[in-house]
Design a protein around this motif. Structure first.
Motif, PDB file in Angstrom:
ATOM      1  N   ILE A 136       0.967  -1.083   0.125  1.00 46.75           N
ATOM      2  CA  ILE A 136       0.099  -0.108   0.014  1.00 46.75           C
ATOM      3  C   ILE A 136       0.871   1.172  -0.153  1.00 46.75           C
ATOM      4  CG2 ILE A 136      -1.839   1.351   1.384  1.00 46.75           C
ATOM      5  CD1 ILE A 136      -2.869  -1.268   2.177  1.00 46.75           C
ATOM      6  N   ARG A 137       1.785   1.316   0.952  1.00 42.14           N
ATOM      7  CA  ARG A 137       2.674   2.334   1.049  1.00 42.14           C
ATOM      8  C   ARG A 137       3.333   2.789  -0.394  1.00 42.14           C
ATOM      9  NH1 ARG A 137       1.942   5.664   5.362  1.00 42.14           N
ATOM     10  NH2 ARG A 137       2.146   4.534   7.407  1.00 42.14           N
ATOM     11  N   SER A 138       3.783   1.713  -1.094  1.00 44.00           N
ATOM     12  CA  SER A 138       4.656   1.846  -2.242  1.00 44.00           C
ATOM     13  C   SER A 138       3.545   2.526  -3.672  1.00 44.00           C
ATOM     14  CB  SER A 138       4.956   0.714  -2.884  1.00 44.00           C
ATOM     15  OG  SER A 138       4.036  -0.294  -3.259  1.00 44.00           O
ATOM     16  N   VAL A 139       2.119   2.369  -3.448  1.00 46.07           N
ATOM     17  CA  VAL A 139       1.465   2.869  -4.598  1.00 46.07           C
ATOM     18  C   VAL A 139       0.931   4.081  -4.128  1.00 46.07           C
ATOM     19  CG1 VAL A 139       1.068   1.038  -5.759  1.00 46.07           C
ATOM     20  CG2 VAL A 139      -0.505   1.330  -3.990  1.00 46.07           C
ATOM     21  N   PHE A 140       0.802   4.347  -2.646  1.00 49.37           N
ATOM     22  CA  PHE A 140       0.177   5.529  -2.123  1.00 49.37           C
ATOM     23  C   PHE A 140       1.195   6.674  -2.048  1.00 49.37           C
ATOM     24  CE2 PHE A 140      -0.534   8.459   1.630  1.00 49.37           C
ATOM     25  CZ  PHE A 140      -1.991   8.243   1.618  1.00 49.37           C
ATOM     26  N   GLU A 141       2.385   6.460  -1.860  1.00 47.17           N
ATOM     27  CA  GLU A 141       3.121   7.774  -1.915  1.00 47.17           C
ATOM     28  C   GLU A 141       3.107   8.373  -3.165  1.00 47.17           C
ATOM     29  OE1 GLU A 141       4.552   9.296   0.474  1.00 47.17           O
ATOM     30  OE2 GLU A 141       3.604   7.753   1.926  1.00 47.17           O
ATOM     31  N   PRO A 142       3.127   7.847  -4.376  1.00 45.62           N
ATOM     32  CA  PRO A 142       3.136   8.780  -5.602  1.00 45.62           C
ATOM     33  C   PRO A 142       2.082   9.512  -5.844  1.00 45.62           C
ATOM     34  CG  PRO A 142       4.203   6.453  -6.233  1.00 45.62           C
ATOM     35  CD  PRO A 142       3.457   6.666  -4.675  1.00 45.62           C
ATOM     36  N   VAL A 143       0.735   8.658  -5.446  1.00 44.09           N
ATOM     37  CA  VAL A 143      -0.621   9.522  -5.509  1.00 44.09           C
ATOM     38  C   VAL A 143      -0.569  10.735  -4.580  1.00 44.09           C
ATOM     39  CG1 VAL A 143      -3.009   9.404  -5.396  1.00 44.09           C
ATOM     40  CG2 VAL A 143      -1.349   7.539  -6.400  1.00 44.09           C
ATOM     41  N   ALA A 144      -0.029  10.406  -3.222  1.00 46.14           N
ATOM     42  CA  ALA A 144       0.025  11.472  -2.172  1.00 46.14           C
ATOM     43  C   ALA A 144       0.898  12.729  -2.636  1.00 46.14           C
ATOM     44  CB  ALA A 144       0.389  10.773  -0.981  1.00 46.14           C
ATOM     45  N   ALA A 145       1.986  12.447  -3.142  1.00 41.22           N
ATOM     46  CA  ALA A 145       2.994  13.283  -3.695  1.00 41.22           C
ATOM     47  C   ALA A 145       2.286  14.451  -4.590  1.00 41.22           C
ATOM     48  CB  ALA A 145       4.217  12.920  -4.153  1.00 41.22           C
ATOM     49  N   ARG A 146       1.511  13.824  -5.427  1.00 35.59           N
ATOM     50  CA  ARG A 146       0.647  14.507  -6.428  1.00 35.59           C
ATOM     51  C   ARG A 146      -0.562  15.413  -5.777  1.00 35.59           C
ATOM     52  NH1 ARG A 146      -3.188  12.476  -9.401  1.00 35.59           N
ATOM     53  NH2 ARG A 146      -2.368  10.371  -9.140  1.00 35.59           N
ATOM     54  N   VAL A 147      -1.298  14.359  -5.293  1.00 35.49           N
ATOM     55  CA  VAL A 147      -2.815  15.049  -4.616  1.00 35.49           C
ATOM     56  C   VAL A 147      -2.364  15.892  -3.502  1.00 35.49           C
ATOM     57  CG1 VAL A 147      -4.858  14.382  -3.842  1.00 35.49           C
ATOM     58  CG2 VAL A 147      -4.038  13.040  -5.378  1.00 35.49           C
ATOM     59  N   LEU A 148      -1.621  15.721  -2.475  1.00 39.63           N
ATOM     60  CA  LEU A 148      -1.302  16.479  -1.395  1.00 39.63           C
ATOM     61  C   LEU A 148      -0.133  17.321  -1.383  1.00 39.63           C
ATOM     62  CD1 LEU A 148      -1.522  13.333   1.410  1.00 39.63           C
ATOM     63  CD2 LEU A 148      -3.506  15.005   0.322  1.00 39.63           C
ATOM     64  N   GLU A 149       0.257  17.930  -2.600  1.00 40.28           N
ATOM     65  CA  GLU A 149       1.402  18.578  -3.062  1.00 40.28           C
ATOM     66  C   GLU A 149       1.579  19.738  -2.163  1.00 40.28           C
ATOM     67  OE1 GLU A 149       4.134  20.392  -6.673  1.00 40.28           O
ATOM     68  OE2 GLU A 149       1.872  19.746  -7.090  1.00 40.28           O
ATOM     69  N   HIS A 150       0.253  20.483  -2.031  1.00 43.25           N
ATOM     70  CA  HIS A 150       0.392  21.821  -0.980  1.00 43.25           C
ATOM     71  C   HIS A 150      -0.625  21.648   0.003  1.00 43.25           C
ATOM     72  CE1 HIS A 150       3.300  23.478  -3.948  1.00 43.25           C
ATOM     73  NE2 HIS A 150       2.585  23.233  -4.897  1.00 43.25           N
ATOM     74  N   ASP A 151      -1.144  20.660   0.120  1.00 45.97           N
ATOM     75  CA  ASP A 151      -2.103  20.355   1.185  1.00 45.97           C
ATOM     76  C   ASP A 151      -1.839  20.752   2.580  1.00 45.97           C
ATOM     77  OD1 ASP A 151      -3.489  18.545   3.446  1.00 45.97           O
ATOM     78  OD2 ASP A 151      -4.821  18.698   1.875  1.00 45.97           O
ATOM     79  N   PRO A 152      -2.358  21.879   3.112  1.00 45.02           N
ATOM     80  CA  PRO A 152      -1.709  22.467   4.520  1.00 45.02           C
ATOM     81  C   PRO A 152      -1.645  21.464   5.629  1.00 45.02           C
ATOM     82  CG  PRO A 152      -3.745  23.332   4.047  1.00 45.02           C
ATOM     83  CD  PRO A 152      -3.536  22.612   2.804  1.00 45.02           C
ATOM     84  N   GLN A 153      -2.812  20.542   5.845  1.00 40.58           N
ATOM     85  CA  GLN A 153      -2.926  19.312   6.844  1.00 40.58           C
ATOM     86  C   GLN A 153      -1.687  18.429   6.742  1.00 40.58           C
ATOM     87  OE1 GLN A 153      -6.845  17.881   7.416  1.00 40.58           O
ATOM     88  NE2 GLN A 153      -6.001  16.790   9.189  1.00 40.58           N
ATOM     89  N   ALA A 154      -1.586  18.102   5.538  1.00 44.46           N
ATOM     90  CA  ALA A 154      -0.766  17.127   5.179  1.00 44.46           C
ATOM     91  C   ALA A 154       0.898  17.379   5.394  1.00 44.46           C
ATOM     92  CB  ALA A 154      -0.764  16.416   3.921  1.00 44.46           C
ATOM     93  N   TYR A 206       4.906  18.291  -0.365  1.00 44.67           N
ATOM     94  CA  TYR A 206       4.664  17.003   0.512  1.00 44.67           C
ATOM     95  C   TYR A 206       5.658  15.987   0.118  1.00 44.67           C
ATOM     96  CZ  TYR A 206       2.613  12.556   1.907  1.00 44.67           C
ATOM     97  OH  TYR A 206       2.628  11.294   2.623  1.00 44.67           O
ATOM     98  N   ARG A 207       6.300  15.916  -1.231  1.00 44.63           N
ATOM     99  CA  ARG A 207       7.426  15.088  -1.626  1.00 44.63           C
ATOM    100  C   ARG A 207       8.541  15.724  -1.272  1.00 44.63           C
ATOM    101  NH1 ARG A 207       7.378  11.977  -6.313  1.00 44.63           N
ATOM    102  NH2 ARG A 207       5.639  13.053  -7.223  1.00 44.63           N
ATOM    103  N   THR A 208       8.914  16.875  -1.233  1.00 44.34           N
ATOM    104  CA  THR A 208       9.966  17.229  -0.764  1.00 44.34           C
ATOM    105  C   THR A 208      10.267  16.964   0.880  1.00 44.34           C
ATOM    106  OG1 THR A 208      10.032  19.199  -1.836  1.00 44.34           O
ATOM    107  CG2 THR A 208      11.418  19.497  -0.212  1.00 44.34           C
TER     108      THR A 208
END
Length: 445
Positions: A136-154, A206-208
């Motif tokens: 799950i982590r391996s496929v979650f992180e690429p999507v999270a890096a895109r979707v949560l890129e500037h999400d303030p809570q994340a 988020y990715r940084t």
């Protein structure tokens, strides 16, 4: 007549050894059942939480109408992996319940054969589910890096976790002067600088932040292993065990425990109750760290972690205890020992994201807390159950534990064991949210 006495003596010795061997088998089976039963429950809860997070992230991505084909494939893959993990949970749960009732499976006074059946069921279930965390982590992180890129809570969660971890990593770097100027030391120093910069920069994505955190732990692990090498410790090749002591400090007994360890050239990890720290206890804890023995948290009032989360007293029990212990020792807290071994998904999440701390459990219980415990019973239970990679639970508040410790150290050394700290045992800087049962049983976050 003499020959008969010799035969009777030998026969009696054989019976005694047989009884001791059977007892050791029973104790080990009981300990394994508790360890793997709780391992299964923690992994099962974590996989469920990760699957829910994956579904929520995929739904958010779809709601934001992202149209790139590659992005759509990533999101669909995330949904698929989450569904597969949930299906694996259902199948595993059915397999476990077909063999044992998880609520009573590890009760004492069962036959070792029954206990071993339960152990195998729990171990097999754990090993089936554990890979799902990484999938799950391996496929979650690429999507999270895109979707949560500037999400303030994340971003706030990631920043807080980095900032919580950094004091402990800085202490690791500072306390090993012989490695600071080597290449490995420069690598850790650069990783600390990178992590601080990412956390302090309001524009960090988020990715940084995720990349900076990953690099920080990679370099901290390399530094930890280099420190082990410098100390002549290699628990991958040598039989090591980590002795741990809870519920202190109790000044007179804690000092005796530390002195016994120092006399033998051994180290241990201590877990202090924040509420037990007074002016008399502070020098004891300060000596622990001065002698290379880390001090973690055992909460403020020795309350079970699930009860703390339900009561909403996390700040008092976790944060305030960690602050008090850190002020007493001069070192940050990066591990917490749950009272009574009770932990859950909610407490793991809080400790990971707010304190940057891992959870230290154990696979050997000395039962020095039990009614009727004695120096002899504690010594026997520890030596009967210990095996390479074990984390051993004791308490530096009992007279009989302090009396047993020199004999335990001698007995373990005679079996070829080296006594080390938890970090030395794992060769890993403690990870936020990870659960450490032994060198060979670590539940990732």
């Amino acid at each position: 007549m003499v020959a008969a006495l010799v035969i009777m003596t030998l026969a009696g010795s054989a019976v005694l050894l047989g009884c001791l061997s059977a007892y050791a088998w029973y104790r080990r089976a009981l300990a394994d059942c508790v360890e793997w039963g709780t391992t299964y429950r923690l992994i099962d809860a974590h996989v469920a939480a990760l699957a829910d997070q994956a579904d929520a992230l995929a739904a958010r991505d779809a709601a934001e109408s992202r149209t790139a084909n590659s992005e759509a494939r990533e999101t669909q893959r995330l949904r698929t992996v989450a569904a597969e993990a949930s299906n694996q949970r259902r199948q595993t749960d059915a397999a476990v319940h077909a063999i044992t009732d998880v609520r009573v499976s590890c009760a004492a006074k069962q036959s070792p054969v029954a206990l071993h059946e339960h152990v195998e069921a729990f171990r097999d279930a754990s090993n089936r589910l554990r890979p799902e965390i990484g999938r799950i982590r391996s496929v979650f992180e690429p999507v999270a890096a895109r979707v949560l890129e500037h999400d303030p809570q994340a971003r706030a969660v990631a920043v807080n976790r980095i900032r919580a971890v950094m004091p402990g990593v800085r202490a690791l770097y500072r306390d090993t002067p012989g490695l600071r100027d080597a290449g490995i030391g420069r690598g850790l120093r650069d990783a600390l600088t990178q992590a601080a910069s990412a956390a302090d920069n309001p524009g960090s994505t988020y990715r940084t932040l995720a990349d900076a955190e990953h690099t920080l732990f990679t370099k901290a692990d390399e530094f930890t292993r280099a420190r082990n090498t410098k100390r002549g410790i290699d628990c991958g090749r040598t039989a090591c065990v980590a002795l741990t002591f809870d519920d202190g400090p109790r000044v007179d007994i804690s000092r005796r425990v530390v002195q016994s360890l120092r006399d033998k050239g051994d180290r241990a990890t201590f877990f202090a109750v924040g509420g037990a720290i007074d002016d008399a206890a502070i020098p004891v804890l300060r000596d622990d760290t001065r002698y290379g023995m880390p001090v973690g948290s055992h909460t403020m009032s020795h309350t079970d972690l699930p009860a703390i989360m339900q009561a909403g007293t996390e700040r008092q029990e976790f944060d305030d205890a960690a602050t008090r212990i850190s002020e007493a020792t001069g070192r940050p807290v990066n591990l917490l020992r749950p009272p009574h071994g009770a932990a859950d998904e909610a407490s793991r999440r809080y400790l990971a994201n707010h304190l940057g701390a891992g959870i230290a459990l154990y696979d050997v219980d000395s039962y020095d807390w039990a009614v009727g415990a004695s120096a002899r019973s504690v010594q026997w239970k520890v030596t009967a159950q210990a095996r390479p990679g074990s984390i051993i639970l004791m308490h530096d508040i009992h007279e009989h534990t302090a009396a047993a410790l020199p004999h335990i150290l001698d007995a373990l050394r005679a079996k070829g064991y080296r006594m080390v700290t938890i970090e030395e045992l794992t060769g890993q800087y403690p990870r936020p949210g990870y659960v450490y049962y032994s060198r060979d049983n670590i539940i990732p976050w």
